[in-house]
Write a protein that holds these residues in place. Structure first.
Motif, PDB file in Angstrom:
ATOM      1  N   ALA A  91       0.801  -1.193   0.123  1.00 11.34           N
ATOM      2  CA  ALA A  91       0.027   0.079  -0.141  1.00 11.34           C
ATOM      3  C   ALA A  91       0.942   1.328  -0.069  1.00 11.34           C
ATOM      4  O   ALA A  91       0.447   2.225  -0.840  1.00 11.34           O
ATOM      5  N   VAL A  92       1.865   1.133   0.738  1.00 10.83           N
ATOM      6  CA  VAL A  92       2.714   2.276   0.830  1.00 10.83           C
ATOM      7  C   VAL A  92       3.544   2.652  -0.341  1.00 10.83           C
ATOM      8  O   VAL A  92       3.884   3.879  -0.779  1.00 10.83           O
ATOM      9  N   THR A  93       3.788   1.691  -1.201  1.00  9.20           N
ATOM     10  CA  THR A  93       4.480   1.929  -2.384  1.00  9.20           C
ATOM     11  C   THR A  93       3.566   2.242  -3.455  1.00  9.20           C
ATOM     12  O   THR A  93       3.500   3.084  -4.270  1.00  9.20           O
ATOM     13  N   MET A 110       6.389   3.376   9.815  1.00 10.35           N
ATOM     14  CA  MET A 110       6.763   3.943   8.613  1.00 10.35           C
ATOM     15  C   MET A 110       8.024   4.889   8.867  1.00 10.35           C
ATOM     16  O   MET A 110       7.895   5.586   9.888  1.00 10.35           O
ATOM     17  N   ALA A 111       9.022   4.970   8.008  1.00 11.67           N
ATOM     18  CA  ALA A 111      10.008   5.884   7.918  1.00 11.67           C
ATOM     19  C   ALA A 111      10.765   6.263   6.753  1.00 11.67           C
ATOM     20  O   ALA A 111      10.597   5.537   5.781  1.00 11.67           O
ATOM     21  N   ASN A 112      10.906   7.641   6.764  1.00 11.12           N
ATOM     22  CA  ASN A 112      11.638   8.081   5.460  1.00 11.12           C
ATOM     23  C   ASN A 112      13.057   7.617   5.428  1.00 11.12           C
ATOM     24  O   ASN A 112      13.602   7.418   6.273  1.00 11.12           O
ATOM     25  N   ARG A 113      13.429   7.253   4.006  1.00  8.92           N
ATOM     26  CA  ARG A 113      14.775   6.817   3.798  1.00  8.92           C
ATOM     27  C   ARG A 113      15.141   7.516   2.707  1.00  8.92           C
ATOM     28  O   ARG A 113      14.396   7.483   1.572  1.00  8.92           O
ATOM     29  N   PRO A 114      16.390   7.873   2.537  1.00  7.77           N
ATOM     30  CA  PRO A 114      17.049   8.385   1.166  1.00  7.77           C
ATOM     31  C   PRO A 114      16.969   7.389   0.102  1.00  7.77           C
ATOM     32  O   PRO A 114      17.010   6.177   0.418  1.00  7.77           O
ATOM     33  N   SER A 115      16.631   7.793  -1.070  1.00  9.17           N
ATOM     34  CA  SER A 115      16.666   6.947  -2.288  1.00  9.17           C
ATOM     35  C   SER A 115      17.917   6.815  -2.885  1.00  9.17           C
ATOM     36  O   SER A 115      18.326   6.085  -3.753  1.00  9.17           O
ATOM     37  N   GLN A 167       6.992  -6.221  13.357  1.00 12.29           N
ATOM     38  CA  GLN A 167       6.733  -6.539  11.870  1.00 12.29           C
ATOM     39  C   GLN A 167       7.621  -5.814  11.172  1.00 12.29           C
ATOM     40  O   GLN A 167       8.408  -4.788  11.692  1.00 12.29           O
ATOM     41  N   ARG A 168       7.909  -6.096   9.882  1.00 10.87           N
ATOM     42  CA  ARG A 168       9.000  -5.198   9.080  1.00 10.87           C
ATOM     43  C   ARG A 168       8.439  -3.829   8.844  1.00 10.87           C
ATOM     44  O   ARG A 168       7.414  -3.237   8.789  1.00 10.87           O
ATOM     45  N   LEU A 169       9.510  -3.078   9.171  1.00 18.57           N
ATOM     46  CA  LEU A 169       9.359  -1.625   8.877  1.00 18.57           C
ATOM     47  C   LEU A 169       9.315  -1.064   7.299  1.00 18.57           C
ATOM     48  O   LEU A 169       9.807  -1.600   6.706  1.00 18.57           O
ATOM     49  N   CYS A 170       8.041  -0.271   7.350  1.00 15.05           N
ATOM     50  CA  CYS A 170       7.637   0.241   5.859  1.00 15.05           C
ATOM     51  C   CYS A 170       8.626   1.270   5.559  1.00 15.05           C
ATOM     52  O   CYS A 170       8.599   2.515   6.171  1.00 15.05           O
ATOM     53  N   ALA A 171       9.697   1.292   4.456  1.00 15.98           N
ATOM     54  CA  ALA A 171      10.232   2.310   4.201  1.00 15.98           C
ATOM     55  C   ALA A 171       9.770   3.198   3.023  1.00 15.98           C
ATOM     56  O   ALA A 171       9.199   2.571   2.240  1.00 15.98           O
ATOM     57  N   CYS A 172       9.652   4.402   3.357  1.00 14.00           N
ATOM     58  CA  CYS A 172       9.225   5.327   2.270  1.00 14.00           C
ATOM     59  C   CYS A 172      10.618   6.330   1.637  1.00 14.00           C
ATOM     60  O   CYS A 172      10.745   7.437   2.542  1.00 14.00           O
ATOM     61  N   PRO A 173      10.853   5.935   0.510  1.00 12.18           N
ATOM     62  CA  PRO A 173      11.952   6.540  -0.278  1.00 12.18           C
ATOM     63  C   PRO A 173      11.935   7.979  -0.396  1.00 12.18           C
ATOM     64  O   PRO A 173      10.513   8.342  -1.014  1.00 12.18           O
ATOM     65  N   ASP A 174      12.595   8.948   0.272  1.00 12.45           N
ATOM     66  CA  ASP A 174      12.497  10.293   0.022  1.00 12.45           C
ATOM     67  C   ASP A 174      11.101  10.959   0.629  1.00 12.45           C
ATOM     68  O   ASP A 174      10.654  11.879   0.415  1.00 12.45           O
ATOM     69  N   ASP A 216       8.139   9.887  -0.122  1.00 18.49           N
ATOM     70  CA  ASP A 216       7.004   9.969  -1.043  1.00 18.49           C
ATOM     71  C   ASP A 216       5.758   9.648  -0.473  1.00 18.49           C
ATOM     72  O   ASP A 216       4.781  10.542  -0.865  1.00 18.49           O
ATOM     73  N   PHE A 217       5.541   8.899   0.331  1.00 21.23           N
ATOM     74  CA  PHE A 217       4.240   8.508   0.918  1.00 21.23           C
ATOM     75  C   PHE A 217       3.572   9.645   1.780  1.00 21.23           C
ATOM     76  O   PHE A 217       2.545  10.105   1.696  1.00 21.23           O
ATOM     77  N   PHE A 218       4.639  10.161   2.778  1.00 19.92           N
ATOM     78  CA  PHE A 218       4.086  11.299   3.438  1.00 19.92           C
ATOM     79  C   PHE A 218       3.949  12.404   2.724  1.00 19.92           C
ATOM     80  O   PHE A 218       2.952  13.306   2.901  1.00 19.92           O
ATOM     81  N   LYS A 219       4.675  12.759   1.769  1.00 27.91           N
ATOM     82  CA  LYS A 219       4.279  14.032   0.808  1.00 27.91           C
ATOM     83  C   LYS A 219       3.034  13.780   0.060  1.00 27.91           C
ATOM     84  O   LYS A 219       2.304  14.690   0.035  1.00 27.91           O
ATOM     85  N   THR A 220       2.557  12.597  -0.574  1.00 29.50           N
ATOM     86  CA  THR A 220       1.431  12.196  -0.757  1.00 29.50           C
ATOM     87  C   THR A 220       0.255  12.743   0.119  1.00 29.50           C
ATOM     88  O   THR A 220      -0.713  13.247  -0.237  1.00 29.50           O
ATOM     89  N   ILE A 221       0.506  12.150   1.459  1.00 27.28           N
ATOM     90  CA  ILE A 221      -0.633  12.594   2.503  1.00 27.28           C
ATOM     91  C   ILE A 221      -0.609  14.156   2.693  1.00 27.28           C
ATOM     92  O   ILE A 221      -1.711  14.570   2.837  1.00 27.28           O
TER      93      ILE A 221
END
Length: 503
Positions: A207-209, A234-239, A310-317, A319-324
């Motif tokens: 979903a986050v992708t 969820m966490a921001n991570r550099p791409s 559970q596995r941590l959801c990575a959000c490259p740069d 992107d998911f947070f920017k969309t919200i």
């Protein structure tokens, strides 16, 4: 009898090799490379059920599909990932391009039998070999023929989930909804979602992708709602590479960059285990900082479990947070009452309007690709077995299992275990052993049985009684620790007291 182009002995619909590898994804390629490098001259065949290599990455095709691990650890140790753009997140196409480059570079494609579906695998103690019954498609039509393969050694590199069906719960009144209902595992190539309202059910990595991709470009949806029962960390991570790994890459090369990401991943996992409350606050505060206090509601971003349960959801740069934050997507935490003609009715909200519903509700566990495995024609009772060093099972001869980490890149563990399996085969061939198998302690020294995968994720909990177990002590424990596994699989002798060899 005759000999085929790979040196295998053949008869009428019977083909004999030294080793058979079931699955042509990352695990199968790793097994093939290490066999070829460690045991030159050994005859092996990769049996792949699909038309192409790539496994998961060839199967899935939903928008935005990408790795959730950095490519320096997801790539093979023997062929480091290299990106001119210094990107560390792989898209579907870049990952497939990388895999195909590896296959070509080491001349592995000549060993692959495509469109070959393994039905059964039986170990014959008298003959000391495995017999596999397969259905192979002929040419470009849909006709199939049954072909029998025999080999002394068998690698299961099929992954851990069902390629045919994803997990979709029973939604009340499902047939009332007038639009398409789509599981990401079966994404239609011609789906038009331009200016459509979409409800995505689920809050995991898929979903986050998906959500940022659905709201971008010329085909962008008008709005996407992520409907979740409970939040995910969820966490921001550099791409792209930051200054430290970039400097290591420049001065010391690919291996240095790879080790940086290995150690960084281990550090993040263990700090989450050691300080769960502090890291929980860190991740939740990070979300509020990313999306803004006006969009942040604590109930939507506070998981019920500890970080890395559970596995941590990575959000490259991010992107998911920017969309919200942009308002193109929103989050609703609620339970589904039923589907309606125009959307999804939840307990606390009115109907969430939808033209399309996407059920990002997870995977269906299916170990060994659904192959029926027998030992001397007796069914193998998978839940009663224990995993040995992460790549064999007790009292199952000459059988090697590809399984990755739950807290790091899949390929990190695969590389270690497939190399260990190849080293073991070399020992057996050199010392003229016919087969080997790990054996449990004698009666009176029974081991404690615990689940082999210690995540609380739904797809794991639904299947925990269907999969092999682990115990609490070496060599029956899965440590989820790359450094420890590297030491025990590469530097300790494989000929230990647990592994029994037979001539």
């Amino acid at each position: 009898m005759a000999t085929d182009t790979n040196g295998a002995t053949t008869g009428k619909n019977v083909v004999e090799y030294d080793v058979l590898i079931v699955g042509g994804g990352f695990s199968g390629v790793s097994a093939a490379y290490h066999l070829q490098s460690t045991c030159p001259g050994i005859k092996f065949r990769i049996l792949e059920s699909r038309k192409n290599m790539g496994g998961t990455w060839d199967l899935f095709d939903y928008p935005g599909l990408r790795s959730d691990s950095d490519m320096y650890t997801f790539g093979f140790s023997f062929r480091p990932w290299a990106s001119q753009s210094q990107s560390i997140i792989g898209t579907k196409q870049t990952i497939l391009d990388y895999l195909h480059t590896v296959v070509k570079e080491f001349d592995l494609q000549k060993h692959v039998q495509f469109q070959c579906q393994v039905q059964n695998a039986d170990w014959d103690s008298q003959q000391g070999n495995w017999t596999l019954t397969t259905l192979q498609k002929q040419n470009n039509d849909d006709s199939t023929t049954t072909v029998t393969y025999r080999a002394r050694y068998l690698f299961s590199c099929t992954g851990y989930y069902d390629y045919e069906e994803g997990h979709t719960p029973e939604f009340p009144n499902r047939d009332a909804f007038q639009g398409p209902i789509i599981h990401p595992q079966h994404w239609p190539k011609d789906l038009d979602y331009k200016d459509k309202k979409i409800v995505v059910i689920g809050s995991g990595a898929t979903a986050v992708t998906l959500i940022p991709s659905l709201t971008e470009g010329a085909n962008a949806a008008s709005h996407v709602t992520m409907l979740q029962r409970s939040p995910t960390y969820m966490a921001n991570r550099p791409s792209r590479m930051t200054i430290v790994p970039r400097s290591l890459l420049y001065w010391f090369g690919q291996d240095a960059a790879r080790w940086f990401y290995i150690l960084l991943g281990m550090f993040m996992y263990y700090i989450c285990q050691a300080f769960p409350r502090a890291l929980s606050e860190f991740f939740i505060d990070g979300v509020e900082h990313q999306i803004g206090s006006d969009k942040f509601k604590e109930d939507d971003w506070t998981p019920r479990y500890k970080p890395w349960d559970q596995r941590l959801c990575a959000c490259p740069d991010g992107d998911f947070f920017k969309t919200i934050k942009s308002g193109k997507a929103s989050v609703v935490t609620d339970h589904i009452v039923e589907f309606t003609e125009k959307g999804v009715q939840t307990e606390k909200n009115n109907v969430l309007p939808a033209d399309i519903i996407i059920t990002a509700t997870g995977l269906q566990i299916r170990f060994f690709g659904g192959i029926k495995i027998t030992l001397d024609q007796m069914p193998l009772d998978m839940p009663s077995r224990f995993i040995y060093k992460g790549f064999m099972m007790n009292e199952v001869p000459n059988f090697f299992v590809a399984g990755g980490y739950t807290n790091a890149s899949w390929t990190l563990k695969i590389d270690l275990t497939m190399k260990a399996a190849s080293d073991l085969i070399k020992i057996m061939e050199t010392k003229l052993y016919r087969y080997c198998q790990p054996e449990l302690p004698k009666p009176g020294n029974e081991m404690e049985a615990v689940p082999s995968i210690d995540l609380t994720s739904g797809y794991i909990q639904r299947s925990k009684n269907l999969i092999p177990r682990q115990s609490t002590l070496y060599p029956w424990r899965l440590y989820q620790n790359y450094l420890y596994d590297r030491y025990s699989l590469q530097f300790k002798s494989l000929e230990d007291d647990t592994l029994k060899f037979y001539k």
